[in-house]
Design a protein around this motif. Structure first.
Motif, mmCIF file in Angstrom:
data_model
loop_
_atom_site.group_PDB
_atom_site.id
_atom_site.type_symbol
_atom_site.label_atom_id
_atom_site.label_comp_id
_atom_site.label_asym_id
_atom_site.label_seq_id
_atom_site.Cartn_x
_atom_site.Cartn_y
_atom_site.Cartn_z
ATOM 1 N N ASP A 98 -64.902 -22.615 -39.777
ATOM 2 C CA ASP A 98 -64.495 -22.507 -41.181
ATOM 3 C C ASP A 98 -63.684 -21.238 -41.390
ATOM 4 O OD1 ASP A 98 -65.927 -24.761 -41.498
ATOM 5 O OD2 ASP A 98 -67.447 -23.914 -42.847
ATOM 6 N N ASN A 99 -62.952 -21.221 -42.487
ATOM 7 C CA ASN A 99 -62.261 -20.002 -42.886
ATOM 8 C C ASN A 99 -62.706 -19.705 -44.311
ATOM 9 O OD1 ASN A 99 -60.416 -18.096 -43.887
ATOM 10 N ND2 ASN A 99 -58.820 -18.800 -42.475
ATOM 11 N N PRO A 100 -63.367 -18.556 -44.517
ATOM 12 C CA PRO A 100 -63.909 -18.264 -45.856
ATOM 13 C C PRO A 100 -62.820 -18.244 -46.936
ATOM 14 C CG PRO A 100 -64.062 -16.344 -44.390
ATOM 15 C CD PRO A 100 -63.662 -17.491 -43.549
ATOM 16 N N ALA A 101 -61.539 -18.125 -46.534
ATOM 17 C CA ALA A 101 -60.454 -18.120 -47.525
ATOM 18 C C ALA A 101 -60.207 -19.507 -48.119
ATOM 19 C CB ALA A 101 -59.168 -17.596 -46.890
ATOM 20 N N CYS A 102 -60.806 -20.552 -47.509
ATOM 21 C CA CYS A 102 -60.544 -21.924 -47.973
ATOM 22 C C CYS A 102 -61.815 -22.574 -48.494
ATOM 23 C CB CYS A 102 -60.002 -22.779 -46.820
ATOM 24 S SG CYS A 102 -58.482 -22.139 -46.129
ATOM 25 N N ASP A 103 -61.718 -23.126 -49.683
ATOM 26 C CA ASP A 103 -62.835 -23.871 -50.251
ATOM 27 C C ASP A 103 -62.672 -25.345 -49.879
ATOM 28 O OD1 ASP A 103 -64.758 -25.118 -51.683
ATOM 29 O OD2 ASP A 103 -63.934 -24.606 -53.663
ATOM 30 N N LEU A 104 -63.438 -25.769 -48.885
ATOM 31 C CA LEU A 104 -63.260 -27.118 -48.338
ATOM 32 C C LEU A 104 -64.147 -28.162 -49.014
ATOM 33 C CD1 LEU A 104 -62.992 -26.242 -44.532
ATOM 34 C CD2 LEU A 104 -61.144 -26.675 -46.144
ATOM 35 N N ALA A 105 -64.751 -27.782 -50.146
ATOM 36 C CA ALA A 105 -65.665 -28.721 -50.827
ATOM 37 C C ALA A 105 -64.959 -30.047 -51.104
ATOM 38 C CB ALA A 105 -66.165 -28.101 -52.136
ATOM 39 N N GLY A 106 -65.597 -31.133 -50.705
ATOM 40 C CA GLY A 106 -65.058 -32.461 -50.986
ATOM 41 C C GLY A 106 -63.996 -32.920 -50.003
ATOM 42 N N ILE A 107 -63.710 -32.092 -48.983
ATOM 43 C CA ILE A 107 -62.677 -32.461 -48.019
ATOM 44 C C ILE A 107 -63.331 -32.698 -46.669
ATOM 45 C CG2 ILE A 107 -60.695 -31.550 -46.734
ATOM 46 C CD1 ILE A 107 -60.022 -30.078 -49.445
ATOM 47 N N ARG A 108 -62.942 -33.778 -46.016
ATOM 48 C CA ARG A 108 -63.505 -34.077 -44.716
ATOM 49 C C ARG A 108 -63.128 -32.981 -43.724
ATOM 50 N NH1 ARG A 108 -62.159 -39.274 -40.828
ATOM 51 N NH2 ARG A 108 -63.490 -38.579 -39.107
ATOM 52 N N LEU A 109 -64.133 -32.519 -42.978
ATOM 53 C CA LEU A 109 -63.908 -31.452 -42.001
ATOM 54 C C LEU A 109 -64.340 -31.933 -40.627
ATOM 55 C CD1 LEU A 109 -63.298 -28.401 -41.362
ATOM 56 C CD2 LEU A 109 -65.719 -27.975 -41.861
ATOM 57 N N SER A 110 -63.469 -31.795 -39.634
ATOM 58 C CA SER A 110 -63.829 -32.173 -38.267
ATOM 59 C C SER A 110 -63.663 -30.988 -37.341
ATOM 60 C CB SER A 110 -62.919 -33.311 -37.758
ATOM 61 O OG SER A 110 -63.094 -34.472 -38.516
ATOM 62 N N ARG A 111 -64.622 -30.805 -36.452
ATOM 63 C CA ARG A 111 -64.474 -29.765 -35.426
ATOM 64 C C ARG A 111 -63.535 -30.266 -34.338
ATOM 65 N NH1 ARG A 111 -65.440 -25.798 -38.484
ATOM 66 N NH2 ARG A 111 -67.557 -25.727 -39.316
ATOM 67 N N ASP A 112 -63.473 -31.571 -34.162
ATOM 68 C CA ASP A 112 -62.558 -32.164 -33.184
ATOM 69 C C ASP A 112 -61.263 -32.516 -33.914
ATOM 70 O OD1 ASP A 112 -61.105 -33.622 -31.404
ATOM 71 O OD2 ASP A 112 -62.578 -35.245 -31.192
ATOM 72 N N ILE A 113 -60.204 -31.742 -33.636
ATOM 73 C CA ILE A 113 -58.952 -31.949 -34.381
ATOM 74 C C ILE A 113 -58.351 -33.328 -34.137
ATOM 75 C CG2 ILE A 113 -58.299 -29.520 -34.633
ATOM 76 C CD1 ILE A 113 -56.627 -29.775 -32.118
ATOM 77 N N PHE A 114 -58.702 -33.962 -33.019
ATOM 78 C CA PHE A 114 -58.138 -35.291 -32.746
ATOM 79 C C PHE A 114 -58.661 -36.343 -33.719
ATOM 80 C CE2 PHE A 114 -56.965 -32.936 -29.073
ATOM 81 C CZ PHE A 114 -55.759 -33.478 -28.678
ATOM 82 N N GLU A 115 -59.779 -36.030 -34.365
ATOM 83 C CA GLU A 115 -60.284 -36.909 -35.432
ATOM 84 C C GLU A 115 -59.239 -37.032 -36.543
ATOM 85 O OE1 GLU A 115 -63.310 -38.584 -35.883
ATOM 86 O OE2 GLU A 115 -63.532 -38.184 -33.735
ATOM 87 N N VAL A 116 -58.555 -35.914 -36.819
ATOM 88 C CA VAL A 116 -57.539 -35.921 -37.882
ATOM 89 C C VAL A 116 -56.369 -36.816 -37.477
ATOM 90 C CG1 VAL A 116 -56.017 -34.481 -39.301
ATOM 91 C CG2 VAL A 116 -58.221 -33.557 -38.518
ATOM 92 N N ALA A 117 -55.992 -36.705 -36.192
ATOM 93 C CA ALA A 117 -54.844 -37.479 -35.708
ATOM 94 C C ALA A 117 -55.110 -38.975 -35.729
ATOM 95 C CB ALA A 117 -54.478 -37.035 -34.292
ATOM 96 N N ARG A 118 -56.389 -39.354 -35.756
ATOM 97 C CA ARG A 118 -56.717 -40.782 -35.728
ATOM 98 C C ARG A 118 -57.221 -41.294 -37.068
ATOM 99 N NH1 ARG A 118 -58.461 -39.385 -30.089
ATOM 100 N NH2 ARG A 118 -60.291 -38.453 -31.055
#
Lengths: 439, 439
Positions: free
Chosen positions: A51-71
């Motif tokens: 995570d980056n404390p500068a970003c409020d990711l509430a309500g946004i899907r977060l993946s540790r595996d970036i390839f999840e985003v690509a798919r």
């Protein structure tokens, strides 16, 4: 708001400085961006190892595996901000093959693998945009691909590495040594722990390759760039340059000539009243000479989270506008239609002609100067200006600075070899190219 | 070359400097332009009252009646380069109603009638492009509409009249009087026989109105601009400014603040180490402050045949690329979707705050300075710097130059009125605004 309100769904990979900058710019300026794009740009998925404390990711899907985003089928555009050329390349290829558009700030990847990636994107009918890859927030890629599309671009010269420009500015303004300024820049976070990419000119070479392709319609060719860093420059050289009416900048230069294309990154003396000479600190600027428009210059922040995010978001707005028109390849990736790209010959450095600044340590005795002058003369090199410093008490050697007229590097190499062999010359001759830019 | 080889057929109206420049740039760079546009750009019809020996019109339809071009079914895009706001307006309206796209370099027309013309173009589903209307060959409209689309634009400041900048540069560099330089500029063809548009700031105001709309998403509103020319500046003021660390430039400034939008054209002191302060001669430059990117600057030729043609042709290439995608309105005319334009309040000049440069002729006797200082103090205006020149032999009055901190114009007006009423002050007080630009 327009009728076409369908949001463009964005997946951001990498949540470092630029990633978090992009995330927050999209959030902070959401209204203005949607009004310009005629559709909301909505981050639906973030891929980041932490995570980056500068970003409020509430309500946004977060993946540790970036390839999840690509798919992710809920992502229309993948924004690659992880850097590097291995995982990033695989990530972008995966996204393209999954039918996603891609926006990247990755200069190394575009410079080294852009030809293949653009072909892959074309094959899958998706966009691959990279405004942020060169000169951060300055819209120089758009200027070359679109704003100057009526010109033959004759040459361009840019300060395209902010760290290097910061170091040179500090060296000149405060007469400090390179190593000293570098250490401070590292402490301040302006320079990386391993500064090679910046101070040896590799980062600038990556950017230059991209600019040259856009300017001349040639394929990307990182291996063709001549690259020289700033590590050997001294505050004395910067001083002598000023005395001669010049300032030393680390430039990426691309020129199209009858005998071939010049692609080179090196310290350069430029007239000190030029705008480019007055671009200081971490700022970037690119001077472009167009056949119709003449010189134009583009200046701004070349790095940093928010400035780079500005370019990433510009690409996203561009893409959203294209998507509303149902066509994402209206502008060719490298400005010229793929079928029109020409693999023009690159001029070997030995044949590249510039004026030269040469500094040497000469014995303070009669005959040395005439000996040196005759070596230059034998090589057909004429001398434009010369500074010979008076010796201080007890000094047996004095600095001798020569400014030559235009001469091919090959001839200068030969002359320097002969000069260095003289008994009356101590050590190596310092060589810096000179450019008299029209600006 | 691409498969979509269908040429874009262009009709050029007006064959003066920019018209002939456009004609010849399209011819000279035809290959590069076609490779970028993925289609040839072909001039099929020229409308001009007289021939121009610089253009070889062999094989091209020529009409003395420019409206023939607007009605020609063999023309896809009409390029309006006749200038003025009467016939040009009628011509463009005729072309739009005939289903033709339009490219124009006409700043006055866009600034004064742009709102109506964009609406008409939208109604007929054609494009109306105007990159050449501001700052000649500098792609500043593309930068604002597209390159900076991720930012809230906070302010912009531009040198957007080359004639005025040439005159100021000459006055400063050679300590010449305004009238003297103007007469020479007229003789050289840099200034019109009637120089009002340039030296009174009207031309700059036209351009500023366009830039402000693009930056802030407000309708075009020429009547809202405060305009002050350069006719009252003296070489002495330029000298005193330098002494204080500033340079005087004639700027168009647009700012978005909490209390309203500032729209103003006037001579301005800016710090002399700023890039903008070092833009000399006929060149133009625009400095734009974006919320994400920070300051960016765009520099180049603001006028002239070929430079302006560069912008006209960029619009044509853009349009050709749009036509290949089958959609010509992907980018809203004023950057923001029409339905998102907001008619923000314009801040009255009396409320506009800047630091001020004030010059007066004061009696060289005790008490004058304290009297003036107390007038400023009563108005809540603090003094940042002061130059009082020693009197030369026989002089009874001395120039007194005051640099104030930020103060609303209303307060400064009141203070100046009181100062001018003092017996110890001769004549009028010269007032010039100061801007400390981030750049």
């Amino acid at each position: 708001m327009d009728d076409s309100l369908k949001p463009v769904r964005i997946g951001i990979c990498g949540l470092g400085t630029v990633g978090s900058g992009t995330f927050n710019v999209l959030l902070e300026n959401a209204d203005a961006i949607a009004a310009r794009a005629r559709a909301p740009l909505q981050v639906t998925h973030v891929g980041a190892r932490r995570d980056n404390p500068a970003c409020d990711l509430a309500g946004i899907r977060l993946s540790r595996d970036i390839f999840e985003v690509a798919r992710d089928p809920e992502v229309d555009v993948l924004v690659e901000l992880i850097g590097g050329t291995t995982v990033a390349r695989e990530l972008i290829e995966t996204a393209i093959r999954s039918g996603k558009h891609v926006v990247t700030a990755n200069k190394a990847l575009i410079a080294e693998y852009g030809n293949e990636l653009f072909a892959l994107a074309a094959e899958h009918n998706v966009a691959l945009r990279y405004e942020a890859a060169v000169a951060g927030g300055i819209p120089i890629i758009k200027a070359l691909r679109e704003g100057l599309a009526g010109n033959r671009i004759e040459w361009l010269a840019g300060i395209i590495n902010g760290t290097g420009n910061y170091i040179l500015s500090e060296m000149r303004e405060h007469r400090r040594e390179f190593a000293d300024v570098l250490a401070e820049a590292q402490a301040l976070g302006y320079a990386e722990a391993d500064p090679t990419f910046d101070v040896e000119g590799i980062d600038a070479a990556h950017k230059l390759v991209i600019l040259a392709s856009l300017a001349f319609g040639i394929p990307l060719q990182f291996a063709s760039v001549y690259t020289e860093g700033i590590t050997l420059l001294t505050p004395q050289d910067l001083d002598y340059a000023e005395e001669l009416g010049y300032r030393v900048k680390h430039l990426g230069i691309a020129k199209q000539g009858d005998r071939g294309v010049e692609l080179r990154v090196h310290p350069t003396l430029i007239p000190k009243d030029q705008l480019l000479a007055n671009v200081n600190g971490v700022k970037n600027a690119v001077l472009v000479e167009g056949s119709a428009v003449g010189p134009t210059l583009y200046y701004g922040a070349g790095a940093g989270g928010k400035p780079t995010a500005s370019a990433v978001v510009a690409d996203l707005v561009d893409l959203a506008r294209d998507l509303s028109a149902g066509q994402v390849s209206r502008v060719p990736s490298l400005s010229f239609a793929d079928t029109s790209l020409q693999d023009l010959p690159i001029l070997p450095m030995a044949e590249v002609e510039t004026p030269w600044y040469l500094r040497m340590e000469a014995d303070d005795k009669p005959g040395v100067l005439s000996r040196i002058a005759s070596i230059f003369s034998d090589q057909g090199i004429s001398i434009e200006a010369l500074i010979q410093k008076a010796p201080t008490a007890g000094q047996v050697r004095v600095p001798l600075i020569v400014l030559t007229n235009r001469a091919a590097q090959g001839r200068v190499d030969d002359a320097v070899e002969q000069i260095e062999a003289l008994d009356s010359i101590a050590g190596r001759v310092t060589r810096i190219r000179v450019e008299i830019l029209d600006g």
